[in-house]
Write an enzyme that holds these catalytic residues in place. Structure first.
Site, PDB file in Angstrom:
ATOM      1  N   GLY A   1      21.803  41.542  52.429  1.00  0.00           N
ATOM      2  CA  GLY A   1      23.047  41.992  51.580  1.00  0.00           C
ATOM      3  C   GLY A   1      22.650  41.879  50.047  1.00  0.00           C
TER       4      GLY A   1
ATOM      5  N   GLY B   1      28.714  47.467  54.663  1.00  0.00           N
ATOM      6  CA  GLY B   1      27.863  47.722  55.714  1.00  0.00           C
ATOM      7  C   GLY B   1      27.636  46.598  56.743  1.00  0.00           C
TER       8      GLY B   1
ATOM      9  CG  ASN C   1      33.251  43.374  46.493  1.00  0.00           C
ATOM     10  OD1 ASN C   1      32.631  42.343  46.574  1.00  0.00           O
ATOM     11  ND2 ASN C   1      33.714  43.731  45.296  1.00  0.00           N
TER      12      ASN C   1
ATOM     13  CD  GLU D   1      25.073  48.643  52.948  1.00  0.00           C
ATOM     14  OE1 GLU D   1      25.789  48.500  54.171  1.00  0.00           O
ATOM     15  OE2 GLU D   1      25.337  47.939  51.911  1.00  0.00           O
TER      16      GLU D   1
END
Lengths: 520, 520
Positions: free
Chosen positions: B277, B396, B392, B302
């Site tokens: 993350g 993902g 937020n 990501e």
């Protein structure tokens, strides 16, 4: 009969009695069995073992970890549980005694999405303390698989379900095959395809419901087979009640919505493949296709129920695929009698394929499942009553709802409590357990109406859900809660943690959710 | 500069000033932009529009639905929000003003997994009231995409992120291209591959991190392009604090666990690809790979952060893939200066591919993300403080945690409240919002230790999580809760709904979770 069914000499040479195999079973062993949502599970060997335990008063001294694709027959699961034969049970169950044992903590159970369970078995996640070189995990001491034939190459032709049978066969040290001679051979219905472990995993080549990508039987190392036994016990068919008015209303709401989606160009003429859960609402929805004008529709699901036969009879089904053919007793009779009509339309695949995110996303499936409860923001509880009491397990609902093109949940707006026929609202401020977060669900449906949540923020969702899906007896209570939270708490998704579980507490403390007092 | 970057005459002919494009924007329009986790978002056109609104006092009279891959620069999102220019914002945001607008209800927002968002756009789920024939959804009135070059065939070479840019280009009626000449052309780093809508969807052929399956640029219908403007505004690099001791301890716990998994044969020598993350713990974990003995490791994630450069420098990274290269300012400087070393190792793909369940499952990714809080049974909250206040968005995290081979969440065991440096425990009896159900998570890690939850039932999980991950100051409180629930409530996953949110209520009512009194 056994001679006709077993077309391989090496396997035929292993035919024996179930009693002669009892000595292989030792307390504490891990057992993997065929079977998925009571279909295609082994019956003779489990019964023989249970008889042995009972007759020799071995209760609590022969206890196993038992794994299957999903539920197996209640006759098997309940009897083993009541004899203390199941110390752990993965990943799903139905049956009063096994359920009681789990909820009492006498039997360990852990929820995992049904597509992940066979994969995690082969990763060695259920035998963490054995060293298991990648790709060679042997999760089971003994595997027991129901078959309906053995092919010339020795491969196993399964019966009315696939489930995790490929993983049981591959992942067991010793294998017992039960050949069920009371039902026809299902040879030709199965499409056995398995995925390798990473880094050797490749794309699953399936792009349509009726495509075949695998083999007719499961390949097996014959040296593993410790016995082949005959079974004459058919699957206990699952009785299905006639759909009640509420189920019919829900089905109608869903079909109307599907027509609308088609009119708007978001569904093709014959619809995207449908996934439908188990139970009477699901049955009513699929039955609705038989009278609807969706010609050539397809079903991609976990479990085929009786209603799919109606759609075939109506000439409206192009093909269907599942991991289990779970019919009622009259349903099986009808299936066997009209074999040539039904058989070619049906495909049974391992649950690692039927439930695989890759395939579900690719096909653009419409997923429909029933929760215990949903909340005003669109979270759903599929597994635990009052956040604590396990019903069955999450099953494959998460596989489908997370990956479908269109994710729907349907439910009656109320259920009776012990003292109030409307004592339990299916729509609550906050669900007591979350299996499906708000980010997974598109549409909620009750007999009251349908809430289309796509693209809506929490505050809009709350109004849609309450006004369209909640029972009129609960709408004011729920809207009062929403307005109070918006006023006093605020933020993106207003929840007052003092009151969010208040309707549940009113039910447990006073007997009905209608007794919830927001200002108490 | 623009002449060098734009190698197609038809596109070059569209070069104009941003001011000349203002008239295309009308109140209520849907705008899609490039950008993912502040990288590669357009800067000039949004700034020009904001200046226009401010100078002409049009606050509240020019308000848009704004969609991007994930977060865009706070300069863009905050300024638009503070000028009342964002009536709806999908699917993720960071930035004080936009966050305030959403939490105040002034801006609508709805959470959706980042892999699903571009897909749902192309399904027409964000323009439900326009008739959109299958496969031709036009979700955006105007698209704005940052590019670093235009190829001879007119295709668009993106910058530091891909995000939903392919869907923006395909799904807009009018397109504006910003060519950023302040940074080098990223031509060669992108692998643009998109999936068709069902029923035309086929397997994604990707089987390894460094494989290329798509094109270098995005094909575009040139008649859509209403203007090409120059931008000299670089991405606002994201400053990253040095990891603190807690983050280092967490990273160490994770690396030790990965060594163990490798020893047990459940991870290959170089590990399965890692997803990590955003933030300082994630950065510390990846940095740990630079000093670890995992040669040839891979990252499938990501967002690439600075630490991945360290792993490349250490010669330990085979390749990495993400949808965004989100470096700090010194990180970008370092990247540009050592272009030949870093560039060939990095691949940027659309978020519909980087986050696709199909690819994540196939590669056997190890997923690592940070939650707000977890509960004793292993549910995680990634998005809402106290169940209400959006931070937020889910981002993902669900794409990765649901589909990874190994799903881990890491967190500091406590966080300070306003009045107590240990006022907030990351481990609570019941999370106030669930984004990741218990059925998704394998391993939880704090600076205190690691809880391996695989195959464990709820009661065992509670003990693992409390004893290994909770802060010592909270262990007794949590164990008392567990024992009380087991005694008085029972069932599979004992939760007392009177008390389950009590630690949260103690925090809001008394200032610290330590003030929770189980027997009050």
């Amino acid at each position: 009969m056994m001679n006709q069914r077993i077309r391989n000499a090496a396997v035929a040479a292993k035919v024996c009695t179930p009693e002669s195999l009892i000595h292989h079973f030792k307390d504490g062993m891990k057992i993997g069995v065929s079977g998925f949502t009571p279909a295609g599970y082994p019956k003779m060997m489990p019964k023989t073992l249970a008889d042995h335990v009972e007759e020799n008063e071995l209760q609590g001294q022969m206890s196993f970890t038992l794994c299957s694709g999903a539920s197996i027959g209640a006759d098997f699961d309940n009897r083993w549980a009541s004899l203390g034969m199941t110390r752990a049970r993965f990943p799903y169950q139905t049956g009063k005694d096994i359920n009681t044992a789990i909820n009492k903590g006498e039997c360990m159970m852990s929820d995992r999405h049904l597509s992940m369970f066979p994969q995690n078995l082969m990763y060695g996640f259920y035998n963490l303390h054995d060293k298991a070189p990648e790709g060679q995990a042997t999760p089971f001491d003994i595997g027991i698989v129901e078959a309906t034939a053995i092919r010339e190459d020795g491969s196993i032709v399964l019966g009315s379900s696939c489930g995790i049978s490929p993983e049981v066969v591959k992942g067991c040290k010793k294998l017992i095959i039960e050949v069920n001679t009371s039902i026809p051979s299902f040879e030709g219905i199965h499409d056995i395809y398995t995925v390798d472990n990473p880094p050797n995993r490749v794309p699953i080549p399936l792009t349509s419901v009726d495509q075949r990508i695998g083999e007719l039987g499961i390949q097996v190392d014959p040296s593993k087979i410790i016995g082949v036994i005959e079974s004459r016990l058919p699957d206990k068919g699952r009785a299905l009640a006639e759909p009640d008015q509420g189920s019919k209303d829900i089905a109608e709401n869903i079909l109307e919505f599907l027509y609308h989606e088609r009119n708007m160009g978001r569904q093709p003429e014959s619809l995207h493949p449908l996934q439908s859960g188990v139970g009477s609402i699901a049955n009513a929805v699929v039955a609705g296709l038989a009278t609807g004008d969706f010609d050539g529709c397809e079903v991609w699901t976990e479990v085929l129920q009786d209603s799919v036969l109606d759609v075939i009879d109506a000439g409206k089904l192009k093909s269907c695929s599942a991991t289990s053919l779970s019919l009622s007793e009259p349903g099986f009779e009808r299936f066997f009698k009209n074999w040539d009509r039904y058989f070619p339309k049906c495909h049974l695949r391992p649950s690692s394929i039927s439930n695989h995110p890759e395939v579900i996303r690719r096909l653009g499936v419409t997923a429909m499942n029933t929760p215990i409860e949903v909340d005003i923001y669109g979270h759903a509880n599929s597994s635990h009553l009052m956040g604590a009491r396990l019903v069955n397990g999450i099953g494959g609902s998460g596989d489908f709802l997370r990956n479908a093109k269109l994710s729907m949940m349907h439910f009656p707006s109320t259920r009776p409590s012990k003292t109030d026929p409307f004592g339990i609202s299916s729509v609550v401020p906050m669900v007591s357990h979350v299996d499906h977060p708000e980010s997974d669900l598109d549409v909620l449906v009750s007999e009251q109406g349908l809430a289309d949540l796509r693209g809506l923020g929490p505050k809009q969702r709350a109004r849609q859900i309450i006004m369209n899906c909640a029972h009129p007896k609960y709408r004011d209570m729920l809207m009062d809660y929403v307005r109070m939270c918006e006023r006093t708490i605020g933020f993106h998704e207003p929840q007052d943690l003092h009151k969010a579980l208040g309707m549940h507490l009113a039910l447990s403390d006073k007997g009905s959710m209608r007794d919830f007092d927001l200002y108490e």
